[in-house]
Design an enzyme around this catalytic site. Sequence first.
Site, PDB file in Angstrom:
ATOM      1  N   LYS A 135      45.232  39.691  -9.170  1.00  0.00           N
ATOM      2  CA  LYS A 135      46.654  39.491  -9.490  1.00  0.00           C
ATOM      3  C   LYS A 135      46.739  38.506 -10.630  1.00  0.00           C
ATOM      4  CE  LYS A 135      50.643  40.962  -7.827  1.00  0.00           C
ATOM      5  NZ  LYS A 135      50.905  42.246  -7.168  1.00  0.00           N
TER       6      LYS A 135
HETATM    7  N1  LIG Z   1      56.405  47.201  -8.643  1.00  0.00           N
HETATM    8  C1  LIG Z   1      55.506  47.689  -7.816  1.00  0.00           C
HETATM    9  O1  LIG Z   1      54.991  48.789  -8.011  1.00  0.00           O
HETATM   10  C2  LIG Z   1      55.114  46.912  -6.579  1.00  0.00           C
HETATM   11  C3  LIG Z   1      54.095  47.438  -5.786  1.00  0.00           C
HETATM   12  C4  LIG Z   1      53.772  46.807  -4.593  1.00  0.00           C
HETATM   13  C5  LIG Z   1      54.455  45.662  -4.214  1.00  0.00           C
HETATM   14  N2  LIG Z   1      55.430  45.147  -5.021  1.00  0.00           N
HETATM   15  C6  LIG Z   1      56.117  43.955  -4.536  1.00  0.00           C
HETATM   16  O2  LIG Z   1      57.476  44.262  -4.309  1.00  0.00           O
HETATM   17  C7  LIG Z   1      58.289  43.110  -4.544  1.00  0.00           C
HETATM   18  C8  LIG Z   1      59.334  43.451  -5.594  1.00  0.00           C
HETATM   19  O3  LIG Z   1      58.667  43.874  -6.776  1.00  0.00           O
HETATM   20  P1  LIG Z   1      59.425  44.683  -7.929  1.00  0.00           P
HETATM   21  O4  LIG Z   1      58.370  45.266  -8.769  1.00  0.00           O
HETATM   22  O5  LIG Z   1      60.466  45.558  -7.325  1.00  0.00           O
HETATM   23  O6  LIG Z   1      60.100  43.489  -8.724  1.00  0.00           O
HETATM   24  P2  LIG Z   1      61.414  43.538  -9.618  1.00  0.00           P
HETATM   25  O7  LIG Z   1      61.368  42.339 -10.469  1.00  0.00           O
HETATM   26  O8  LIG Z   1      61.590  44.876 -10.241  1.00  0.00           O
HETATM   27  O9  LIG Z   1      62.580  43.393  -8.528  1.00  0.00           O
HETATM   28  C9  LIG Z   1      62.736  42.314  -7.653  1.00  0.00           C
HETATM   29  C10 LIG Z   1      64.211  42.311  -7.239  1.00  0.00           C
HETATM   30  O10 LIG Z   1      64.388  41.394  -6.160  1.00  0.00           O
HETATM   31  C11 LIG Z   1      65.515  40.561  -6.439  1.00  0.00           C
HETATM   32  N3  LIG Z   1      65.270  39.290  -5.757  1.00  0.00           N
HETATM   33  C12 LIG Z   1      64.426  38.296  -6.084  1.00  0.00           C
HETATM   34  N4  LIG Z   1      64.466  37.296  -5.172  1.00  0.00           N
HETATM   35  C13 LIG Z   1      65.369  37.693  -4.244  1.00  0.00           C
HETATM   36  C14 LIG Z   1      65.847  37.118  -3.048  1.00  0.00           C
HETATM   37  N5  LIG Z   1      65.404  35.932  -2.613  1.00  0.00           N
HETATM   38  N6  LIG Z   1      66.767  37.795  -2.336  1.00  0.00           N
HETATM   39  C15 LIG Z   1      67.227  39.004  -2.743  1.00  0.00           C
HETATM   40  N7  LIG Z   1      66.797  39.603  -3.883  1.00  0.00           N
HETATM   41  C16 LIG Z   1      65.886  38.956  -4.608  1.00  0.00           C
HETATM   42  C17 LIG Z   1      65.537  40.455  -7.958  1.00  0.00           C
HETATM   43  O11 LIG Z   1      66.813  40.092  -8.408  1.00  0.00           O
HETATM   44  C18 LIG Z   1      65.132  41.868  -8.369  1.00  0.00           C
HETATM   45  O12 LIG Z   1      66.247  42.743  -8.404  1.00  0.00           O
HETATM   46  C19 LIG Z   1      57.311  42.006  -4.932  1.00  0.00           C
HETATM   47  O13 LIG Z   1      56.928  41.328  -3.755  1.00  0.00           O
HETATM   48  C20 LIG Z   1      56.132  42.782  -5.490  1.00  0.00           C
HETATM   49  O14 LIG Z   1      54.927  42.038  -5.439  1.00  0.00           O
HETATM   50  C21 LIG Z   1      55.768  45.746  -6.182  1.00  0.00           C
END
Ligand SMILES: NC(=O)c1ccc[n+]([C@@H]2O[C@H](COP(=O)([O-])OP(=O)(O)OC[C@H]3O[C@@H](n4cnc5c(N)ncnc54)[C@H](O)[C@@H]3O)[C@@H](O)[C@H]2O)c1
Length: 439
Positions: free
Chosen positions: A129
């Site tokens: 990461k």
């Molecule tokens: N993008 C991927 O393919 C992927 C894959 C596996 C896991 N993840 C995990 O999923 C999670 C989200 O990733 P993403 O890629 O969607 O990120 P992103 O930046 O696209 O979206 C995150 C969203 O969560 C919101 N947010 C942040 N803190 C918050 C809170 N405390 N309460 C409510 N909303 C909140 C943000 O405003 C944003 O809209 C992370 O933990 C990431 O590690 C992502």
Amino acid sequence: MSATELDPISTPSPISAAEIANAMKQETNPWAAQAARFEFAARKLNLDPGIWRVLSLPSREIIVHIPVAMDNGQVQVFTGYRVQHSIARGPAKGGIRYAPDVSLDEVRALAAWMTWKCAVVNIPFGGAKGGVICDPQKMSQGELERMTRRYTASLIEFIGPEKDVPAPDVNTNEQTMAWIMDTYSMHMGQTVTGVVTGKPLDLGGSRGRREATGRGVSVMCDQSLKYLAKPCDSCRVIVQGFGNVGSNTAAILAQKGYKIIGIAEYNGGLINRNGINIPALLKYRAANGTINGFTEAEPIDPAELLVTECDILIPAATENVITSQNAGKVKARILCEGANGPTTAAADEILAENGVFVVPDILANSGGVTTSYFEWVQDRQGYFWAEVDVNDRLDRIMRESFEAVLSYATTHKVNNRIAAYMLAIDRVAFTIKQRGIYA
Ligand SMILES: NC(=O)c1ccc[n+]([C@@H]2O[C@H](COP(=O)([O-])OP(=O)(O)OC[C@H]3O[C@@H](n4cnc5c(N)ncnc54)[C@H](O)[C@@H]3O)[C@@H](O)[C@H]2O)c1
């Protein structure tokens, strides 16, 4: 010495036992949360003490300080990390996040979770990461591009299609991956698409990758309902986070007939017990930059949504949102973790006591890395698959992995999270044993 007799002093850790104990109490440190689950699962497996020590530490941690020329003419220095937890099963694999609260312990935890996640879905990657401490909302596209390129250049000898393959995570996207791919290619003197996944389609991206994590989460919801013998029709869902994972999960579940009754963002929440029109909300957010003010749902405190009555709760935003403070109030029957590390170790116990069926992060959100694996394969083949093939293969792997985890849970009489860790650790340990320790 057996694993159960393992002396904690001889078990290496990047942070001290006292720091872990303190962090566990405060439920804030993701590395402590990861270490607690690893230790529990390793004991259950009676893991070989040597392999236990190997897997207790990331294999490489890189810290870079990146000078960036800002738009105002000043030079700003940003701190970035790349942690490679394991390359036992293949090249390291894992996203890069940009956020003000990125820390080394967080990146370490996320790297270890990538090792376990890739092993749970049985794809040939290790775990890594990366992260840069910055506030992307306050940076221009030009500043973000220069920071991304310099961060990539600082890591140039450590990444590559056969070494370590980054991907998007919080606040990074297809454009970020395109910059990384281009920077790496310029250094190599040739176009190397396989250095990152989650790229734009025209630059060697895979069909279906953008939606893949959400699609995988939706398959986990289908499988959970099937396992619990509950119908999916009109099943009430609340999603926290409306970014890549949250919005795609909500959109795909809505298409499948689930009723999305709540969406929580960091600055506001929405509720409509008849179901929120997700395509309309996506259009509204694209036009207004926020979900707040959407008139087809009522505003609600986002923290309240986590404890609102529903069938499935999907935290898809960030870490440590289900803690000992609110876990007892969660009314969902199923907790399906779209985010990494949304539930603390203390909360796990409360959820188990209350009979909440948990689909743990390292299984639930593994659709993203699985389709990243497909992207990497397609880049290496130079042959690109139809979206239906990508989605069919993803669905199959997700279903098989769900079955494998559930079967571990039943056989070893542990909860789903510990079962997923046990399955993953067992697979990684087997590979390390077969390879032997290089001297
Ligand atoms: N993008 C991927 O393919 C992927 C894959 C596996 C896991 N993840 C995990 O999923 C999670 C989200 O990733 P993403 O890629 O969607 O990120 P992103 O930046 O696209 O979206 C995150 C969203 O969560 C919101 N947010 C942040 N803190 C918050 C809170 N405390 N309460 C409510 N909303 C909140 C943000 O405003 C944003 O809209 C992370 O933990 C990431 O590690 C992502």
